[in-house]
Enzyme design. Sequence first.
Site, PDB file in Angstrom:
ATOM      1  NE  ARG A  97      45.912  36.626  40.451  1.00  0.00           N
ATOM      2  CZ  ARG A  97      45.536  35.555  39.766  1.00  0.00           C
ATOM      3  NH1 ARG A  97      45.633  34.349  40.316  1.00  0.00           N
ATOM      4  NH2 ARG A  97      45.086  35.674  38.530  1.00  0.00           N
ATOM      5  CG  ASP A 147      37.857  38.298  32.609  1.00  0.00           C
ATOM      6  OD1 ASP A 147      39.007  37.856  32.792  1.00  0.00           O
ATOM      7  OD2 ASP A 147      37.163  38.772  33.532  1.00  0.00           O
ATOM      8  CG  HIS A 167      38.407  39.917  36.914  1.00  0.00           C
ATOM      9  ND1 HIS A 167      38.742  39.508  35.636  1.00  0.00           N
ATOM     10  CD2 HIS A 167      39.559  40.405  37.452  1.00  0.00           C
ATOM     11  CE1 HIS A 167      40.017  39.747  35.419  1.00  0.00           C
ATOM     12  NE2 HIS A 167      40.544  40.284  36.501  1.00  0.00           N
TER      13      HIS A 167
HETATM   14  C1  LMR Z   1      44.170  39.771  35.356  1.00  0.00           C
HETATM   15  O1  LMR Z   1      43.145  39.155  35.065  1.00  0.00           O
HETATM   16  O2  LMR Z   1      45.205  39.701  34.676  1.00  0.00           O
HETATM   17  C2  LMR Z   1      44.174  40.652  36.573  1.00  0.00           C
HETATM   18  O3  LMR Z   1      42.999  40.473  37.299  1.00  0.00           O
HETATM   19  C3  LMR Z   1      45.362  40.464  37.442  1.00  0.00           C
HETATM   20  C4  LMR Z   1      45.443  39.088  38.067  1.00  0.00           C
HETATM   21  O4  LMR Z   1      45.825  39.004  39.229  1.00  0.00           O
HETATM   22  O5  LMR Z   1      45.169  38.089  37.404  1.00  0.00           O
END
Ligand code: LMR
Length: 265
Positions: A47, A116, A143
């Site tokens: 991202r 997480d 997630h």
């Molecule tokens: C995270 O939780 O760090 C990964 O899924 C990457 C993200 O885009 O947040």
Amino acid sequence: MQNFVFGSPFTSQKLPLKNAAGFIGSEQLPDCLKGCEVVVIPAGVPRKPGMTRDDLFNTNATIVANLTSACAKHCPEAMICIIANPVNSTIPITSELFKKHGVYNPNRIFGVTTLDIVRANTFVAELKGLDPARVNVPVIGGHAGKTIIPLISQCTPKVEFPQDQLETLTGRIQEAGTEVVKAKAGAGSATLSMAYAGARFVFSVLDAMNGKEGVIECSFVRKNGIEKNLGIGKISPYEEKMIAEAMTELKASIKKGEEFVKSMK
Ligand code: LMR
């Protein structure tokens, strides 16, 4: 939530170790996958600030679909551990592709959500002055944002927070990935912490495959984990509300993944 439940102690199975080898390019993918017992897929683009994980769908869905189709063809029995986002859709994509190839086994396809759990353990430990290695907060759901549901009422050791602090803590766990993306300011998302979390999950899978008893990890999976579905246990009314709120988004992400595979030629 009916279809995707979380928490799986693994069963014992002795498997031989293979020598390490390097492969490159799609033409070497069949040879790379043949005989694999565990496949970990962190592939895809990360991202940028302002993006949700779902915004990665258009790019990452195809990448994951190509890789998991190859897995279905060349190592259909392998444990498939998907880190690539959006996990809430890349797991349904993988499941649908395995179904298309007639080799689907829901007990072998995992969305790696361990980061997480690592984050929840760390934040709780910081607030309570505990050692994070000795804190265990089960995190269920998916997630992404509100679909990440930390069950702080089931934390060991037992911890308690006033409701306002509990809500702030929950929000921080849910948005921790976004916090990292913002801090990296366009240079990607979590790397080292994700590597740590991915390694923890895969070591647990390997331990269980090698016969260790009582290995438990939360994961985004369809129906049962390998041995037994632990369900979600006794939860608080606040956690019940979070689950209800997560359902719409989770169902939409699952459907999006499934529709994607239907639309593939
Ligand atoms: C995270 O939780 O760090 C990964 O899924 C990457 C993200 O885009 O947040």
